[in-house]
Design an enzyme around this catalytic site. Structure first.
Site, PDB file in Angstrom:
ATOM      1  N   TRP A 157       0.814  -1.226   0.000  1.00  8.66           N
ATOM      2  CA  TRP A 157       0.000   0.000   0.000  1.00  8.66           C
ATOM      3  C   TRP A 157       0.840   1.264   0.000  1.00  8.66           C
ATOM      4  CZ3 TRP A 157      -4.396  -0.741  -2.021  1.00  8.66           C
ATOM      5  CH2 TRP A 157      -5.042  -1.976  -1.866  1.00  8.66           C
ATOM      6  N   ASP A 195      -1.182   6.323   6.685  1.00 11.80           N
ATOM      7  CA  ASP A 195      -2.284   5.446   6.297  1.00 11.80           C
ATOM      8  C   ASP A 195      -2.446   4.427   7.415  1.00 11.80           C
ATOM      9  OD1 ASP A 195      -3.950   3.506   5.303  1.00 11.80           O
ATOM     10  OD2 ASP A 195      -2.790   3.102   3.485  1.00 11.80           O
ATOM     11  N   LYS A 219     -11.985  -2.129   7.681  1.00 11.49           N
ATOM     12  CA  LYS A 219     -11.194  -3.098   8.431  1.00 11.49           C
ATOM     13  C   LYS A 219     -11.661  -3.110   9.891  1.00 11.49           C
ATOM     14  CE  LYS A 219      -8.071  -2.392   4.864  1.00 11.49           C
ATOM     15  NZ  LYS A 219      -8.237  -3.561   4.042  1.00 11.49           N
TER      16      LYS A 219
END
Lengths: 375, 375
Positions: B111, B181, B205
């Site tokens: 990511w 993030d 999540k």
């Protein structure tokens, strides 16, 4: 449960049967042991949901094979930027050659005005026709539209949610792609997709919950290759190539949309909805035309079947909203930018709701006839 | 109802109590006669929902007053573009002066690598440290990080969902804003918000359903005034000024997040969750360390508490996933980009689920010990 009729312009009333199914499946979707909210977007269960939703949507609307269906995020406001960023050829943003794209906008209300302003950030977007001078109480005569030879596309807002008008005829675009914001009329009646290059609709009016936007775009209009300066997530190509699964989509919202598509099929599809929507709108407009107190904002031939805008006069509008609310008629206040009153009567608003509203309006008029005559 | 334990990396397991409440309120939210999905986002009922959600989130995390909380759409992938478009000063895109912004990225997995690539579309984004050479089985030593003097910000992915590593120490950014993030570790343990300039997290999540992204940003980092060439919807200022109601937000997803925040408070807040998460992860890692069949991908000191990546060897991984699924352990396949196995054990995964998984792994190892020894 309190019985209310919800005339909100969006998010808006959903079919009760859809909500009941969603509630029943909340903890366990079809025996898989988990909620749709908990499913991996790469799972076969979710793939089944999104594929079936697309198939049902294609059936309902009659979407030709050379059109892609995308389930995106960000609402109409994000499409206001994505449309010029993707469809203006020789786009200025990040373009190495400094060339500028062009587009022609028809401005019929709040949303097409916003879309034009956003497009002007990315190229030469021009208003080629507008009814702003009469406060959007009509749409311009489509017979007089002159499309520019250099336009990359022509843009319309099919149904102006705030102002309550609708385009019943389409402009002659001289072969340029027609882009239509259908957020507030999508799935309310049949359309001929082939007359459009791109259609988009925020779901939260006729389709489902807020958080998903449906884009139907002709394949040849999706730019090939990367668009410099345009975020990956703002490129139609990204989502078209990944079947709307480039990143995690708004899974639950898509699932609810899928249920609405099934419900629409059970209601006779879009032709069935059109008939019902015409009947519902006629109830309200017929009463408005006869009323001595209320009057509609939009001239008859351009009236929206979805968003009925009207007024009881500046002095009575607030009282109407308050009394209506006390009687279980919710969200009848006009948009804050224009005032007045508005009844949004989307697909899922039952005819009984409109009948009850008209009945209440009659009572209100009777009670307030003295004050009405004195204005 | 089939009993399953869902180890999906996202969308992921949600607290059962939250889903039960949502199901019960689906048709009638607190006696208002409509579903949260049907409410106008401008209604007092929805205002109550979003305000309470923000308040509970601020309480939980300890968000200082000079930080704004935004509920946005588009997931982490959209933040990959919004961060450089908003925080790179002298941004290249649409900038009249042609100046270019700079940013330093620490690349610890899938990511952060994607985030770097996206940032490079908008300015001079550089990788200043990475563990790519060891296939992201660790994070770089934060003591050795050298931040460039011209960097507008420093970027990290706190917890790499795909690779299963976590940053336990933060880099010394030399006073530059740190952007993190936190999609897959947000709300899993306490954080000191003041050490960050901007934190973002896709909800799907630890927080709620897919379709809403939470951004926590220090006020002085939100650019004043319009950013040329940046879509209105991609400017933090747009959403900060409108309290996340510039356009229709993903109302239902925000409502579910609000319920998760309440649930977290009932579980002892983030300190309580940290303790539980440490215990759950220890169960799994302790077993992995002792196992003769399974081995973890990440070195011990950099292991994620949320995403446990491991393998039973190339020949057995697929069998493990299939046998596990048959026993009600769902979504244990590693990310398609790296293979192997992965158990995501977010806040809502009960300790019983991890215990049961370890028990099953023991059985699997016992059954497959011969083939394991022959490899």
């Amino acid at each position: 449960m309190t019985k209310v009729y919800n005339f909100s312009a969006g998010p808006a009333v959903l079919p009760e049967a859809v909500l009941q199914e969603a509630a029943a499946e909340m903890l366990d979707y079809q025996g898989c042991g988990m909620s749709v909210m908990e499913m991996s977007h790469r799972s076969s269960a979710f793939k089944g949901i999104i594929d079936q939703a697309e198939k049902d949507l294609r059936d309902l609307v009659g979407i030709p094979e050379n059109y892609r269906v995308l389930f995106l995020q960000g609402g109409g406001s994000t499409q206001f930027a994505m449309v010029p960023m993707n469809l203006m050829r020789g786009i200025a943003v990040g373009g190495a050659d400094g060339s500028v794209g062009h587009a022609d906008y028809i401005v019929t209300g709040t949303w097409s005005k916003k879309a034009l302003a956003e497009a002007q950030r990315f190229g030469d977007a021009r208003c080629i026709a507008t009814s702003v001078d009469t406060n959007f109480d009509r749409v311009p005569d489509m017979a007089n539209i002159q499309v520019n030879a250099d336009a990359d596309y022509v843009y319309i807002c099919m149904n102006e949610t705030v102002n309550g008008n609708v385009l019943r005829e389409l402009p002659d675009t001289q072969g340029k792609p027609l882009v239509a914001d259908m957020s507030s009329c999508f799935l309310s009646e049949p359309i001929d997709v082939e007359r459009y290059g791109l259609i988009f609709a925020g779901a939260q009016k006729n389709v489902g919950p807020a958080g998903v936007t449906i884009v139907i775009v002709r394949e040849d209009l999706i730019p090939e290759g990367d668009l410099p300066g345009v975020p990956t997530m703002m490129q139609y190509r990204t989502h078209a190539d990944a079947g709307s699964l480039y990143n995690t989509p708004p899974c639950y919202a898509i699932y609810i949309c899928g249920k609405v598509f099934k419900w629409l099929k059970s209601q006779g599809g879009l032709a069935g909805m059109q008939k019902t929507n015409q009947d519902k709108a006629a109830l309200l407009y017929d009463y408005l035309d006869k009323s001595n107190l209320f009057r509609g904002f939009v001239r008859p031939q351009d009236r929206s079947l979805m968003n009925v805008t009207f007024t009881a006069g500046d002095e009575l509008d607030a009282a109407f909203v308050a009394e209506a609310k006390a009687r279980g008629f919710e969200n009848l206040k006009g948009h804050r930018s224009v005032g007045g009153l508005r009844a949004s009567i989307y697909n899922a608003m039952p005819v009984e709701g409109v009948q009850a509203l008209v009945e209440f309006m009659r009572e209100f008029e009777a009670h307030h006839s003295c004050s009405s005559q004195s204005i």
